[in-house]
Scaffold this active site. Sequence first.
Site, PDB file in Angstrom:
ATOM      1  N   ARG A 158       0.842  -1.208   0.000  1.00 18.76           N
ATOM      2  CA  ARG A 158       0.000   0.000   0.000  1.00 18.76           C
ATOM      3  C   ARG A 158       0.872   1.251   0.000  1.00 18.76           C
ATOM      4  O   ARG A 158       0.691   2.149   0.822  1.00 18.76           O
ATOM      5  CB  ARG A 158      -0.945   0.026   1.200  1.00 18.76           C
ATOM      6  CG  ARG A 158      -2.130  -0.908   1.037  1.00 18.76           C
ATOM      7  CD  ARG A 158      -3.087  -0.709   2.211  1.00 18.76           C
ATOM      8  NE  ARG A 158      -4.374  -1.310   1.962  1.00 18.76           N
ATOM      9  CZ  ARG A 158      -5.101  -1.914   2.898  1.00 18.76           C
ATOM     10  NH1 ARG A 158      -4.664  -2.004   4.133  1.00 18.76           N
ATOM     11  NH2 ARG A 158      -6.264  -2.406   2.604  1.00 18.76           N
ATOM     12  N   HIS A 159       1.845   1.259  -0.889  1.00 20.41           N
ATOM     13  CA  HIS A 159       2.679   2.445  -1.038  1.00 20.41           C
ATOM     14  C   HIS A 159       3.348   2.408  -2.409  1.00 20.41           C
ATOM     15  O   HIS A 159       3.282   1.390  -3.114  1.00 20.41           O
ATOM     16  CB  HIS A 159       3.741   2.519   0.080  1.00 20.41           C
ATOM     17  CG  HIS A 159       4.744   1.407   0.065  1.00 20.41           C
ATOM     18  ND1 HIS A 159       4.745   0.367   0.967  1.00 20.41           N
ATOM     19  CD2 HIS A 159       5.792   1.160  -0.769  1.00 20.41           C
ATOM     20  CE1 HIS A 159       5.738  -0.452   0.704  1.00 20.41           C
ATOM     21  NE2 HIS A 159       6.387  -0.005  -0.351  1.00 20.41           N
ATOM     22  N   ALA A 160       3.955   3.526  -2.759  1.00 18.60           N
ATOM     23  CA  ALA A 160       4.809   3.606  -3.953  1.00 18.60           C
ATOM     24  C   ALA A 160       6.142   4.183  -3.515  1.00 18.60           C
ATOM     25  O   ALA A 160       6.260   4.750  -2.418  1.00 18.60           O
ATOM     26  CB  ALA A 160       4.150   4.502  -5.003  1.00 18.60           C
TER      27      ALA A 160
END
Length: 132
Positions: free
Chosen positions: A47-49
């Site tokens: 749930r991130h970049a």
Amino acid sequence: MFETNKKVQVFDDEFGNLRTLNFSEIPFSVKRLYWISCVPRYAVRGRHAHKTLEQFFIMLSGSVNLVLKNHKFETTLKLTVDSPIIVLMSGVWRELSEFSSNAVLMVGASEEYDESDYIRDWDEYVNWLEKQ
Ligand code: TYD
């Protein structure tokens, strides 16, 4: 966004499995390895970049669902020990879910850990993308 054109070398026989990765297969210089295991079935990780970090993903055991997306595109890959190496460019949102109980996911990274390289909020990510 990502590449799936490389595989580990497989030397499986009746005495077990041996798999190898030559770092020359990876299109960046590997500065860090980490691995994820013992993930409960209900957990969603990622749930991130990353703004600049490039990574590769290899399942050492078991399976996991990997969602890769940006504001215009989304795909889900089911990773197993037989999957190709997933080479992930920077700037891609990822979510990992449905880890099997024996799942061990190894990740190689182009840089050492740096929390300031993460974007952990979807709206912030979309704003960041639009400025690129
Ligand atoms: P994170 O990258 O958010 O894990 P995931 O994407 O699998 O959910 O990292 C989880 C925690 O571990 C976070 O507090 C940062 C820390 N961490 C490090 O300190 N060094 C590392 O190399 C990594 C990958 C994580």
